[in-house]
Design an enzyme around this catalytic site. Structure first.
Site, short mmCIF file in Angstrom:
data_model
loop_
_atom_site.label_atom_id
_atom_site.label_comp_id
_atom_site.label_asym_id
_atom_site.label_seq_id
_atom_site.Cartn_x
_atom_site.Cartn_y
_atom_site.Cartn_z
N ALA A 1 0.84 -1.19 0.00
CA ALA A 1 0.00 0.00 0.00
C ALA A 1 0.88 1.25 0.00
O ALA A 1 2.07 1.19 0.30
CB ALA A 1 -0.90 0.00 1.22
N GLY B 1 -0.87 -5.27 0.87
CA GLY B 1 -2.12 -5.21 0.14
C GLY B 1 -2.08 -5.93 -1.19
O GLY B 1 -3.12 -6.37 -1.69
N GLU C 1 -2.76 -9.47 -0.35
CA GLU C 1 -4.16 -9.54 0.06
C GLU C 1 -5.09 -9.49 -1.15
O GLU C 1 -6.11 -10.18 -1.19
CB GLU C 1 -4.46 -8.41 1.04
CG GLU C 1 -3.81 -8.63 2.40
CD GLU C 1 -3.95 -7.46 3.34
OE1 GLU C 1 -4.49 -7.65 4.44
OE2 GLU C 1 -3.52 -6.34 2.96
N GLU D 1 3.45 -6.11 7.29
CA GLU D 1 2.84 -5.01 8.04
C GLU D 1 3.37 -4.85 9.46
O GLU D 1 3.50 -3.72 9.95
CB GLU D 1 1.31 -5.17 8.07
CG GLU D 1 0.61 -4.81 6.77
CD GLU D 1 0.54 -5.96 5.77
OE1 GLU D 1 -0.20 -5.84 4.79
OE2 GLU D 1 1.24 -6.98 5.98
#
Length: 260
Positions: A66, A112, A115, A135
């Protein structure tokens, strides 16, 4: 529709969505997430699209995470809203889309990015791909479904290890643990994905949409997947595709499904 951060193209019943931020290693920012939602929604409603393939531009990254600069100063409430909104409009949206979505993971799929790949129905990785959820090295946890989907795919123990070490796994290891379905050379990645897509598009779109719904039901709290399967199975009997499929089988010919 013109986008700033993604490219879309449709050919032979397959819509390809390419995240196109190569200078940022295709990192997800708010605008890109919104554009992806619009692209998936459009493809999902397009009768000519039977399968969707998503990939990243360039040879280095699918999505390398991200855009941290967008949320580095967020409050508790803003952080929770960021995760909730992203899950709703993109990650859960992709998982529950009634058309098959194949992730062509061409390089880094981190945070992300992983994900997003995990939200897709099928994952194919290039042999140079590396995947991880880093993360916790930033003082946060995966917020776009990573703590839920990773254990579903690789098991609780391996998921805990990947999340807590913030480490990456190479493509072959990812395949070993069931995180990806196939590993191929990067030059062959899209063609391989299109080959899977062509096999899928020969079959009944209605039946495929019901199959996606039934499989996903097993992972929803408070939902009985077997009951969902029974209802979905029954619905198929009222479709034109069922009549065509069974008739074609009995007549020993290939079915020509209408998607109705």
């Amino acid at each position: 529709m013109a986008f700033e951060n993604i490219l879309t193209a449709r050919e032979n019943g397959i819509t390809t969505i390419t995240i196109n931020r190569p200078t940022k290693l295709n990192a997800l920012n708010k605008e890109t997430i919104q554009e992806l939602h619009q692209a998936f929604e459009t493809a999902g409603n397009d009768p000519e699209t039977k399968v969707i393939v998503i990939t990243g531009s360039g040879e280095k990254a699918f999505v390398a995470g991200a855009d941290i600069s967008e949320f580095a100063n967020f409050s508790v409430e803003e952080g929770a809203q960021l995760a909730a909104h992203g899950q709703e409009i993109l990650f859960d949206f992709v998982q529950n889309l009634r058309k098959p979505v194949i992730a062509a993971v061409n390089g880094f799929a981190l945070g992300g990015g992983l994900e997003l790949a995990m939200a897709c129905h099928i994952r194919v990785a290039s042999d140079n791909a590396k995947m991880g959820l880093p993360e916790v090295s930033l003082g946060v946890i995966p917020g776009y479904g990573g703590t839920q989907r990773l254990p579903q795919l690789v098991g609780k123990g391996k998921a805990m290890e990947m999340i807590m070490t913030a480490g990456m796994v190479a493509a072959e290891e990812a395949k070993q643990y069931g995180l990806v379905n196939h590993v191929v050379a990067q030059t062959e990645l899209l063609d391989f994905c299109y080959g899977i897509a062509q096999k899928i598009r020969r079959n009944s779109p209605v039946a495929i949409s019901q199959a996606i719904k039934a499989v996903n039901a097993n992972y929803e709290d408070g939902v009985n997947g077997y009951t969902t399967e029974i209802k979905a199975f029954g619905k198929c009997f009222g479709t034109e595709d069922f009549k065509e499929g069974t008739t074609a089988f009995l007549e020993k010919r290939k079915a020509a499904f209408s998607g109705n």
